[in-house]
Design a protein around this motif. Structure first.
Motif: not given
Ligand code: GDP
Ligand code: ZN
Length: 276
Positions: A62-69, A100-104, A226-227, A232-236
């Motif tokens: 697994s990889l926890l990752y964040r991305e914005d502009a 954070c919950l969405c990323a998890a 969460l860019a 689809d992944a975001l909705e789920h």
């Protein structure tokens, strides 16, 4: 000589790697562009006593990752559990918590919300109310005081690779120090090794737990982009929306103003929370 190691501290392009023997090495990536995360399993070539170069990344579970502009950031790898620390005071940002919950969820991690500073009784109910929309859909909130008894959280750590995240001021350092008695000493050691004394709190580090498993502490978060998630992944990643997905009239429904949008219908009649 090639050796397998775990990256136990990440600071910019410097890493501290732990060999299977427990020996620690200061490591750098070989390629300019390669980026690793705390918790990564890697192959190291030892270049000098106490030093090495990272040659190869082992597959991540697994990889926890964040991305914005503006920025991309690897937060931690090979996690099984995300622990998000919020506090009764100062008030936390609910959107950041949701992100954070969405990323998890996207990485299929277990999640746990810790409500810290529950000794501040005056504002406890208010904090509980702000968390109610999340407990209503099944998220668990553990109430505690990092200054008091942290056993309830300690019991959730064995056998897991957990990451602690939170906005600064929530009490994450206090909590880490309560859970890991030698955390401060380890931080000083790592800071000295990484030559980053003035940035002691701005890197991620992994602590082994005596009962098995490990805990990664990460710098305070102010945002969580969460860019990198597809639509689809975001909705789920919104667990409460999952039963409703894929049933709107239009396949590519954006759930904005399209006719026959099941999500909007469900939000209107209270089957899902409109805020979600
Ligand atoms: P961090 O920025 O999330 O690492 O937060 P700190 O651990 O530095 O804590 C921020 C402030 O909250 C400090 O003044 C702590 O002493 C205080 N604090 C942490 N845990 C508790 C707690 O359980 N109860 C109370 N009342 N204060 C706490
Ligand atoms: Zn829709």
């Amino acid at each position: 000589m090639k050796r397998l190691a775990t990256l136990v501290a990440a600071f910019g392009r410097q890493y501290e790697a732990e060999l299977e023997t427990g020996e620690l090495l200061l490591c750098f990536p070989r390629a300019k562009k390669s980026v690793f995360a705390c918790g990564d399993r890697v192959e190291i070539a030892i270049t000098a006593p106490g030093q090495g170069v990272i040659d190869k990344l082992e597959e991540r579970s697994s990889l926890l990752y964040r991305e914005d502009a503006f920025k991309q950031k690897l937060i931690a790898a090979n996690l099984t559990q995300l622990i998000i620390v919020v506090a009764v005071e100062p008030s936390f940002n609910p959107e950041l918590l949701t992100r954070c919950l969405c990323a998890a969820e996207d990485q299929e991690l277990k999640t746990l919300i810790v409500l810290n500073k529950c000794d501040l009784a005056d504002r406890l109910d208010e904090a509980r109310e702000r968390l109610a929309p999340l407990t209503a859909i099944g998220y668990e909130v553990l109430e505690l005081s990092a200054r008091g008894d942290v056993d309830a959280l300690a019991r959730r750590l064995p056998g897991e690779r957990s990451l602690l995240v939170g906005q600064s001021g929530m009490g994450k350092s206090t909590l880490t120090n309560a859970l890991i008695p030698d955390a401060e000493a380890r931080t000083r050691e790592i800071s000295a090794a990484l030559d980053s004394g003035k940035h002691t709190t701005t890197f991620s580090r992994l602590y082994r737990l005596p009962e098995g498993g490990s805990l990664i502490d990460s710098p305070g978060l102010q945002m969580f982009g969460l860019a990198h998630l597809s639509r689809d992944a975001l909705e789920h990643s919104f667990i409460d929306l999952r039963p409703f997905l894929g049933q709107c009239r239009f396949r590519d429904c954006r759930h904005e103003a399209e006719p026959g949008c099941l999500l909007r219908e469900a939000a209107a009649d209270g089957r899902i929370q409109a805020s979600r």
